[in-house]
Design a protein around this motif. Structure first.
Motif, short mmCIF file in Angstrom:
data_model
loop_
_atom_site.label_atom_id
_atom_site.label_comp_id
_atom_site.label_asym_id
_atom_site.label_seq_id
_atom_site.Cartn_x
_atom_site.Cartn_y
_atom_site.Cartn_z
N PHE A 580 0.78 -1.43 -0.10
CA PHE A 580 -0.05 -0.12 0.05
C PHE A 580 0.85 1.23 -0.17
O PHE A 580 0.63 2.26 -0.89
CB PHE A 580 -0.95 -0.10 1.22
N ALA A 581 1.67 1.44 0.61
CA ALA A 581 2.91 2.30 0.83
C ALA A 581 3.33 2.73 -0.63
O ALA A 581 3.51 3.85 -1.12
CB ALA A 581 3.91 2.33 2.00
N GLU A 582 3.74 1.65 -1.35
CA GLU A 582 4.49 1.77 -2.64
C GLU A 582 3.44 2.30 -3.58
O GLU A 582 3.72 3.20 -4.44
CB GLU A 582 4.98 0.44 -3.02
N LEU A 583 2.05 1.90 -3.50
CA LEU A 583 0.94 2.47 -4.19
C LEU A 583 0.80 3.93 -4.20
O LEU A 583 0.60 4.61 -4.95
CB LEU A 583 -0.27 1.59 -4.11
N LEU A 584 0.75 4.41 -2.71
CA LEU A 584 0.80 5.77 -2.42
C LEU A 584 1.94 6.35 -3.08
O LEU A 584 1.62 7.51 -3.70
CB LEU A 584 0.74 5.64 -0.82
N GLN A 585 3.13 5.95 -2.99
CA GLN A 585 4.11 6.49 -3.50
C GLN A 585 4.34 6.79 -4.99
O GLN A 585 4.79 7.63 -5.56
CB GLN A 585 5.46 5.79 -3.01
N SER A 586 3.49 5.82 -5.70
CA SER A 586 3.45 5.71 -7.10
C SER A 586 2.41 6.72 -7.80
O SER A 586 2.28 6.97 -8.82
CB SER A 586 3.33 4.49 -7.61
N GLY A 587 1.38 7.11 -6.68
CA GLY A 587 0.35 8.07 -7.11
C GLY A 587 -0.86 7.43 -7.38
O GLY A 587 -1.81 8.18 -8.14
N MET A 588 -1.00 6.05 -7.17
CA MET A 588 -2.24 5.46 -7.57
C MET A 588 -3.50 6.27 -6.66
O MET A 588 -4.58 6.06 -7.21
CB MET A 588 -2.12 4.06 -6.88
N ALA A 589 -3.31 6.65 -5.72
CA ALA A 589 -4.24 7.29 -4.65
C ALA A 589 -4.14 8.82 -5.00
O ALA A 589 -4.90 9.74 -4.06
CB ALA A 589 -4.28 6.95 -3.33
N GLY A 590 -3.57 9.45 -5.81
CA GLY A 590 -3.64 10.85 -6.28
C GLY A 590 -2.16 11.29 -5.84
O GLY A 590 -1.54 10.59 -4.91
N ASP A 591 -1.83 12.52 -6.30
CA ASP A 591 -0.98 13.13 -5.76
C ASP A 591 -0.60 13.44 -4.44
O ASP A 591 -1.50 14.01 -3.72
CB ASP A 591 -0.47 14.47 -6.66
N LEU A 592 0.60 13.19 -3.99
CA LEU A 592 0.78 13.51 -2.42
C LEU A 592 1.60 15.01 -2.25
O LEU A 592 2.34 15.14 -3.08
CB LEU A 592 1.46 12.21 -1.68
N SER A 593 1.53 15.48 -1.07
CA SER A 593 2.04 16.72 -0.91
C SER A 593 3.79 16.01 -0.67
O SER A 593 4.07 14.98 -0.56
CB SER A 593 1.56 17.39 0.42
N ASP A 594 4.53 17.24 -0.57
CA ASP A 594 5.72 16.62 -0.10
C ASP A 594 6.11 16.11 1.37
O ASP A 594 6.97 15.26 1.27
CB ASP A 594 6.69 18.08 -0.12
N GLN A 595 5.33 16.69 2.16
CA GLN A 595 5.40 15.91 3.41
C GLN A 595 4.80 14.71 3.56
O GLN A 595 5.41 13.56 4.02
CB GLN A 595 4.57 16.81 4.48
N GLY A 596 3.69 14.27 2.52
CA GLY A 596 3.15 13.15 2.61
C GLY A 596 4.03 12.03 1.95
O GLY A 596 4.22 10.79 2.23
N LYS A 597 4.84 12.48 0.67
CA LYS A 597 5.64 11.64 0.05
C LYS A 597 6.89 11.39 1.23
O LYS A 597 7.51 10.35 1.31
CB LYS A 597 6.14 12.29 -0.94
N GLU A 598 7.16 12.26 2.26
CA GLU A 598 8.29 11.94 3.15
C GLU A 598 7.80 10.79 4.18
O GLU A 598 8.59 10.11 4.25
CB GLU A 598 8.61 13.26 3.78
N TYR A 599 6.65 10.98 4.32
CA TYR A 599 6.10 10.10 5.36
C TYR A 599 5.99 8.59 4.83
O TYR A 599 6.18 7.78 5.16
CB TYR A 599 4.69 10.50 5.78
N VAL A 600 5.50 8.69 3.44
CA VAL A 600 5.48 7.17 2.52
C VAL A 600 6.92 6.75 2.52
O VAL A 600 7.03 5.46 2.64
CB VAL A 600 4.68 7.55 1.42
N GLY A 601 7.98 7.54 2.32
CA GLY A 601 9.23 7.10 2.22
C GLY A 601 9.49 6.50 3.65
O GLY A 601 10.31 5.36 3.64
N ALA A 602 9.29 7.24 4.59
CA ALA A 602 9.65 6.58 6.05
C ALA A 602 9.01 5.24 6.20
O ALA A 602 9.67 4.46 6.83
CB ALA A 602 9.51 7.70 7.01
N ILE A 603 7.62 5.18 5.74
CA ILE A 603 6.87 4.08 5.95
C ILE A 603 7.64 2.80 5.15
O ILE A 603 7.76 1.74 5.78
CB ILE A 603 5.43 4.23 5.62
N ILE A 604 8.14 3.08 3.98
CA ILE A 604 8.70 2.07 3.05
C ILE A 604 9.83 1.43 3.85
O ILE A 604 10.30 0.49 3.93
CB ILE A 604 8.81 2.60 1.73
#
Length: 779
Positions: A580-604
């Motif tokens: 799910f984190a990789e899907l969020l990072q690839s933009g499947m759930a829409g574009d993420l903010s910079d802070q959101g991308k940072e959170y997703v990277g930390a989760i991965i």
């Protein structure tokens, strides 16, 4: 009357001048007041310094009037200081008449001639010594020819000076007595200066060298001792002086007209020189030679005897042992080169089995040592383990030594002691065994038994005293068996041991719950031996071990099922989170903010780290349980290690660490699981990278051994103490470890388990402040 402008101007100037003069007077008065206060403070400070100083001043004016502090009156033993110098001579204090007169004359002389003086006075009724120094007073202090006298208390210095004078006089007297003693000594004595030339010789030295007097000996430097081994007497004395150690030697010298043996000693006296003396030991040497000849003849005679004789000196050291003594106690040849002490001799004899068997050997040895201080000879009989019987006679000597005589009486006692020894040995052996024993004759009657036999069956002693038949014995014990029919098995065992000469055993259970194991053994004399042992405890322990083994097998099965379940339970949700984190990072759930991308990277990153930790925990647990799958194949060691190092290039470059990989194709290949062995070596390399500081150095070396290969990973990091290394190998975190790479928690234990699963061994040496070296030994 009207004033003109000019008059007004003049009047204003006069008023201004008057005001300026008044101000100037006020300022000057204030400055003088401050100067007066400063002067008073300085006077008080100087007065206090004088009061606390070790010297007290006294001002003597030309008319004899004196001025000084009251502290001087206390030193002189007066209530107060008088007004004139002539009044210092008091009845109960002050100066004596002589001291007061001398002081008065010295002061008058100073006032007239301006010459300084120094003297020592002692007050009446006091042991205080006062040093007096006088000089003409400075005109600033007092004019008109006044004198300034200073008093110093040097009572301690005067006492020390008196003591030193007494010691000097005593030393002078002692030196005179010592010189007289040296001169009167019957042995030659001499003294050499720092240049090692003769400075002093006594009359015995003069007589020994045949000189006229001591002065001529010193002038001509006549030596008593000749040159020996290329060294003169002065050179030997120089060696003693340079080493600051006495030198003693025995030399031949000509004394008068005879050749004598002298014991010469050179004694260093520090920077003063070297003293020496010579003792004539010619007569002692002659006696020693005669004694040696007598001792050699005596020992030669003792060697011809069949009785063993040994001599021990006052220090309990063996000084002689004849051939029979050495043979009896099996002494090695080294005992002749390095004679043992009495205690060591006993230890050597005991090691060779040449001493009696005793229960408490140290205590028995101490009893033998007491023979040295006995008043009368001691006689003892020793029976050795090899049936040798010795008659020992210990004869104390007047010089504190001991003569030990050993006579072998085995042949005399063998015939008379054989039967009694066998009977006592058999009885003692039977009674000391844990087993219950009984001997049956071929006709079935009981011949012998030990104390444990009636006790284990619960039989009274009077039953066995009648030597019952085996059938009668079985009738008495059948009611104590859980199954009375088993009495037949016991009878068969006895019959086969006595008649058929066969060994057979069995086991019975008593009615009280005990379990007995019995066996029949044929004896060489035609009898049969029945042995019975209580095996109740071992039977219960065996049953408990079986139950424990079953429980362990069940626990192992539970562990296997738990590992299989946890492997799925851990990895499934973790894989879902990572997906799910990789899907969020690839933009499947829409574009993420910079802070959101940072959170997703930390989760991965956390998922990846947690996956590694879970995999390490499962592998470590499976390895400890022996369930870790190992798929071995032939692995080229150089390529394999190179790939592991290449995979960590980013981490190495990030810390600016230098990694030196040493090895070639000569390292060969090993049979291993590339994945599992790669994890083990990778964990060790990760630990080295984490522990190495910036600009540090890591060495990875591959070598081929005779029985396998070796991988060495060494770093120059902080290293670990032994306690820290032990905690790291057990999987505990070290103090101050942030665990950033997740390797120091389980990395080392997992690496060790994986290497041992390949049949290898992991060795780690670490020193605080010097770094850590990990060595992987593979078969």
């Amino acid at each position: 009357m009207e004033l003109t402008p000019t008059a007004l101007a003049l009047l204003g100037l006069m008023l201004a001048a008057w005001t300026f003069g008044a101000v100037w007077l006020v300022v000057g008065a204030l400055q003088r007041q401050r100067a007066a206060r400063s002067a008073r403070s300085t006077v008080r400070r100087l007065s206090r310094i004088i009061d606390n100083s070790p010297a007290i001043p006294l001002l003597v004016r030309p008319d004899g009037k004196i001025e000084g502090p009251d502290r001087l009156a206390a030193w002189l033993g007066l209530d107060k200081l008088p007004d004139f110098i002539s009044e210092l001579d008091g009845e109960e204090g002050g100066l004596s008449e002589y001291d007061q007169k001398e002081l008065f004359e010295a002061i008058r002389r100073t006032q007239k001639t301006a010459a300084a003086f120094t003297m020592v006075v002692t007050p009446r009724g006091s042991q205080r010594s006062l040093a007096v120094r006088g000089q003409l007073a400075d005109p600033v202090v007092a004019s008109g020819g006044a004198a300034m006298v200073w008093f110093f208390d040097f009572s301690e210095s005067q006492g020390e000076l008196s003591r030193l004078r007494a010691e000097t006089a005593r030393a002078r007297n002692d030196f005179a007595a010592l010189v007289g003693l040296i001169e009167a000594a019957p042995m030659p004595m001499w003294f050499r200066g720092p240049e090692l030339d003769l400075r002093l010789v006594n009359s015995a030295y003069v007589a020994a060298v045949g000189a006229k007097d001591a002065a001529s000996v010193v002038e001509q430097q006549v030596e008593l001792i000749e040159t020996v081994d290329g060294l003169t007497a002065a050179q030997v004395a120089g060696q003693a002086h340079s080493r600051d150690l006495p030198v003693e030697r025995i030399v031949q010298a000509t004394v008068g007209s005879q050749r004598r043996t002298l014991r010469v000693s050179d004694l260093p006296l520090g920077a003063e020189g070297v003293a020496g003396y010579a003792i004539d030991i010619e007569e002692m040497e002659e006696q020693t030679r005669a004694f040696r000849a007598f001792r050699a003849a005596q020992r030669s005679m003792l060697d011809q005897l069949s009785v063993g004789v040994a001599q021990f000196d006052a220090n309990k050291r063996m000084i002689f042992a004849n051939q029979p003594f050495q043979r009896i106690f099996a002494l090695p040849n080294a005992a002749q080169v390095d004679p043992p002490r009495f205690e060591r001799f006993l230890d050597m004899a005991r090691d060779q089995g040449r001493l009696p068997e005793v229960r408490d050997f140290p205590e028995w040895r101490d009893e033998l040592v007491s023979w040295f201080i006995e008043d009368d000879p001691v006689e003892d009989a020793w029976s050795l383990p090899d049936s040798t019987h010795l008659r020992i006679v210990a004869q104390p000597m007047p010089d504190g030594g001991l003569v030990l005589v050993a006579e072998d009486r085995s042949e005399q006692l063998a015939l008379s002691a054989t039967r009694d020894t066998l009977l006592r040995t058999r009885t003692a052996t039977f009674d000391s065994l844990f087993e219950s024993l009984a001997v049956f004759a071929p006709d079935g009657r009981m011949q012998l038994w030990n104390r444990s036999f009636p006790a284990i069956w619960g039989l009274p002693d009077e039953v066995l005293d009648k030597h019952p038949h085996v059938d009668q014995l079985l009738d008495r014990i059948s009611n104590r068996l859980a199954r009375p029919a088993q009495r037949k098995a016991i009878g068969e065992v006895v019959r086969e041991a006595t008649l058929e000469r066969k060994e057979r055993g069995g086991r019975v259970v008593l009615s009280d719950g005990r379990t007995l194991e019995f066996a029949g053994v044929p004896l060489p004399d035609g009898n049969g031996l029945l042995t019975v042992m209580d095996v109740t405890d071992s039977t219960k322990a065996e049953e408990a071990l079986r139950e424990r083994a079953s429980a362990l097998e069940e626990a192992d099965a539970v562990k296997t099922r738990f590992l299989a379940n946890m492997s799925y339970e851990f990895r499934t949700p973790l894989t879902s989170i990572g997906g799910f984190a990789e899907l969020l990072q690839s933009g499947m759930a829409g574009d993420l903010s910079d802070q959101g991308k940072e959170y997703v990277g930390a989760i991965i990153a956390s998922v990846e780290r947690l996956s590694q930790q879970i995999e390490s925990v499962l592998d470590l647990t499976q390895s400890e349980a022996g369930l870790l799958p190992i798929a071995t194949e032939e692995v080229d060691l150089l390529n394999f290690t190179t790939q592991i190092v290449r995979a960590r290039e980013e981490a190495i470059e990030a810390k600016n660490v230098t990694l030196d990989l040493r090895g070639d194709k000569g390292a060969g290949s090993v049979h291993a699981d590339p994945r599992q062995l790669g994890r083990a070596v990778g964990n060790l390399l990760d630990n080295a990278i984490s522990a190495t500081p910036a600009n540090g150095r890591i060495l990875v070396a591959l070598t081929r051994r005779k029985s396998g290969a070796r991988i060495v990973i060494s770093d120059n990091g902080e290293g670990m103490k032994p306690s820290e290394l032990a905690r790291a190998l057990d999987g505990y975190r070290l103090p101050g470890d942030d665990g950033g790479d997740g390797k120091r928690g389980l990395g080392l234990p997992l690496a060790r388990q994986l290497i041992e699963a390949h049949g290898g061994r992991l060795e780690i040496q670490s020193e605080k402040g010097a770094g850590t070296t990990a060595t992987v030994l593979l078969p």
